[in-house]
Design a protein around this motif. Sequence first.
Motif, short mmCIF file in Angstrom:
data_model
loop_
_atom_site.label_atom_id
_atom_site.label_comp_id
_atom_site.label_asym_id
_atom_site.label_seq_id
_atom_site.Cartn_x
_atom_site.Cartn_y
_atom_site.Cartn_z
N TRP A 203 10.71 -4.69 2.77
CA TRP A 203 9.54 -5.20 1.89
C TRP A 203 8.21 -4.48 2.77
O TRP A 203 7.50 -4.03 1.85
CB TRP A 203 9.23 -6.75 2.33
CG TRP A 203 8.29 -7.34 1.50
CD1 TRP A 203 7.30 -6.85 0.77
CD2 TRP A 203 7.78 -8.69 1.75
NE1 TRP A 203 6.41 -7.69 0.51
CE2 TRP A 203 6.60 -9.01 0.92
CE3 TRP A 203 8.41 -9.87 2.33
CZ2 TRP A 203 6.07 -10.13 0.94
CZ3 TRP A 203 7.77 -11.01 2.25
CH2 TRP A 203 6.46 -11.20 1.44
N THR A 204 8.23 -4.29 3.73
CA THR A 204 7.02 -3.67 4.53
C THR A 204 6.90 -2.13 4.20
O THR A 204 5.91 -1.87 4.32
CB THR A 204 7.18 -3.95 6.15
OG1 THR A 204 6.03 -3.38 6.82
CG2 THR A 204 8.40 -2.86 6.67
N ASP A 205 8.13 -1.39 3.39
CA ASP A 205 7.89 -0.04 3.12
C ASP A 205 7.02 -0.02 1.67
O ASP A 205 6.92 1.16 1.54
CB ASP A 205 9.37 0.71 3.30
CG ASP A 205 9.59 0.70 4.81
OD1 ASP A 205 8.85 0.67 5.55
OD2 ASP A 205 11.08 1.04 4.87
N LEU A 206 6.96 -0.93 1.23
CA LEU A 206 6.32 -0.85 -0.36
C LEU A 206 5.17 -0.27 0.08
O LEU A 206 4.29 -1.07 0.68
CB LEU A 206 6.44 -2.22 -1.11
CG LEU A 206 6.08 -2.16 -2.39
CD1 LEU A 206 7.03 -1.28 -3.16
CD2 LEU A 206 5.85 -3.45 -2.99
N PRO A 207 4.33 0.61 -0.68
CA PRO A 207 2.88 1.01 -0.65
C PRO A 207 2.20 -0.25 -1.02
O PRO A 207 2.20 -1.02 -2.08
CB PRO A 207 2.90 1.84 -1.72
CG PRO A 207 4.08 2.76 -1.88
CD PRO A 207 5.07 1.76 -1.59
N GLY A 208 1.26 -0.53 0.06
CA GLY A 208 0.42 -1.83 -0.14
C GLY A 208 1.01 -3.16 0.03
O GLY A 208 0.45 -4.09 -0.32
N SER A 209 2.16 -3.15 0.73
CA SER A 209 2.77 -4.13 0.94
C SER A 209 2.37 -5.53 1.64
O SER A 209 1.50 -5.11 2.32
CB SER A 209 4.16 -4.08 1.84
OG SER A 209 4.90 -5.18 2.20
N ALA A 210 2.44 -6.76 0.96
CA ALA A 210 1.79 -8.03 1.68
C ALA A 210 2.55 -8.37 2.88
O ALA A 210 2.14 -9.21 3.67
CB ALA A 210 1.70 -9.05 0.51
N ALA A 211 3.71 -7.60 3.17
CA ALA A 211 4.63 -8.28 4.21
C ALA A 211 3.98 -8.57 5.83
O ALA A 211 3.82 -9.30 6.36
CB ALA A 211 5.76 -7.30 4.33
N PRO A 212 3.21 -7.52 5.91
CA PRO A 212 2.37 -7.46 7.37
C PRO A 212 1.47 -8.57 7.38
O PRO A 212 1.23 -9.13 8.36
CB PRO A 212 1.68 -6.22 7.49
CG PRO A 212 2.37 -5.32 6.65
CD PRO A 212 2.75 -6.15 5.33
N ARG A 213 0.99 -9.07 6.39
CA ARG A 213 -0.03 -10.58 6.06
C ARG A 213 0.59 -11.62 6.16
O ARG A 213 -0.07 -12.74 6.73
CB ARG A 213 -0.88 -10.38 5.09
CG ARG A 213 -1.58 -8.94 4.77
CD ARG A 213 -2.71 -9.18 3.60
NE ARG A 213 -2.39 -9.71 2.46
CZ ARG A 213 -1.90 -9.03 1.60
NH1 ARG A 213 -1.82 -7.77 1.57
NH2 ARG A 213 -1.56 -9.61 0.20
N VAL A 214 1.95 -11.79 5.88
CA VAL A 214 2.70 -13.04 5.63
C VAL A 214 3.89 -13.16 6.49
O VAL A 214 4.41 -14.52 6.47
CB VAL A 214 3.08 -13.27 4.16
CG1 VAL A 214 1.60 -13.28 3.35
CG2 VAL A 214 4.03 -12.28 3.56
N LEU A 215 4.37 -12.27 7.41
CA LEU A 215 5.50 -12.17 8.23
C LEU A 215 5.24 -12.07 9.68
O LEU A 215 4.38 -11.25 9.95
CB LEU A 215 6.51 -11.42 7.73
CG LEU A 215 7.06 -11.33 6.13
CD1 LEU A 215 8.07 -10.24 6.14
CD2 LEU A 215 7.88 -12.77 5.96
N SER A 216 5.88 -12.57 10.41
CA SER A 216 5.89 -12.05 11.82
C SER A 216 6.14 -10.84 11.89
O SER A 216 6.94 -10.22 11.12
CB SER A 216 6.74 -12.96 12.77
OG SER A 216 8.18 -12.76 12.51
#
Length: 306
Positions: free
Chosen positions: A115-128
């Motif tokens: 998930w974090t590798d998607l351009p503009g991913s929201a993962a860093p904002r909502v995951l540890s």
Amino acid sequence: MDEDPDPDIAATLDVIAAANADILLILDIDYDAEGHALAALADALAAREMSYPHLFSRRPNTGRHTGVDVDGNGRLGEPRDAQGYGRFNGQGGMALLSRLPIETDQIRDFTDFLWTDLPGSAAPRVLSLEAAQVLRLATVAAWDIPLRRTTEEAVHILAFHASPPVFDGPEDRNGWRNADELRFWQLYLDGWSPNGPAFTAENFALMGTLNVDPDRGEGHREVVQTLIDHPALQDAAPRAPDGRLVTTDWDEPTPGNLRVDYILPAASLYVSDSGVLWPETDAETLPRATVEMASDHRLVWVDLEF
């Protein structure tokens, strides 16, 4: 399958037989490593003179352990800590049944894409940080499957089953994951590729449960609308017989009947007909009671000429 299958299974077979599709994407079918369940389904359909000689399924993300506390509740190994929600490996996977040969060596499987590798991913904002390092984007699976049509160009099925944008907390983790699962395909159609060459096929259809209605319910509705409006796609807007643009029979008023299941063909293809298999009475060829027993999602179909 047994000669006298479970009533739910019998109803599902009746619905599939009524649709009589050449290409069939089944969602929420449990996966087993040797393919016994899918083979049994194909055999049961063959017994009804519905032949699907070409089958495809792979291990989904549902129930696949991450080894980390994804939901942050201090416990490990729970269904919400898996790559995709699941109480066991393979719960609620996907399968493709086809009368057209599958070009197996050309399949692109994006199920393990982070998930974090998607351009503009929201993962860093909502995951540890720990979860972001391992959690995949696809809740279930994500495939680009080419089907061979004699000597002509293959037709590609872009198949996925996105996360429901609910069952989380104020961080909206599932809502943002759903949005990014949809954005993955928008970017893919735009020419971005997670690996390998850009997607250039002319004949294709995006199929699956997107789990968002552009007008009602939970989720980032503007994201699904952007995908529907993508210039490479067209929306045949399959409707139930009463004219409603819905695909689920859910409790009213919440969440209510929504449009969450889609077939979006390439803009270049000719759509001759479309609909949602939703009989209004038990007096029709396929009784409404049968459809209701099969699933609370209704079968969506589109006839394409190319």
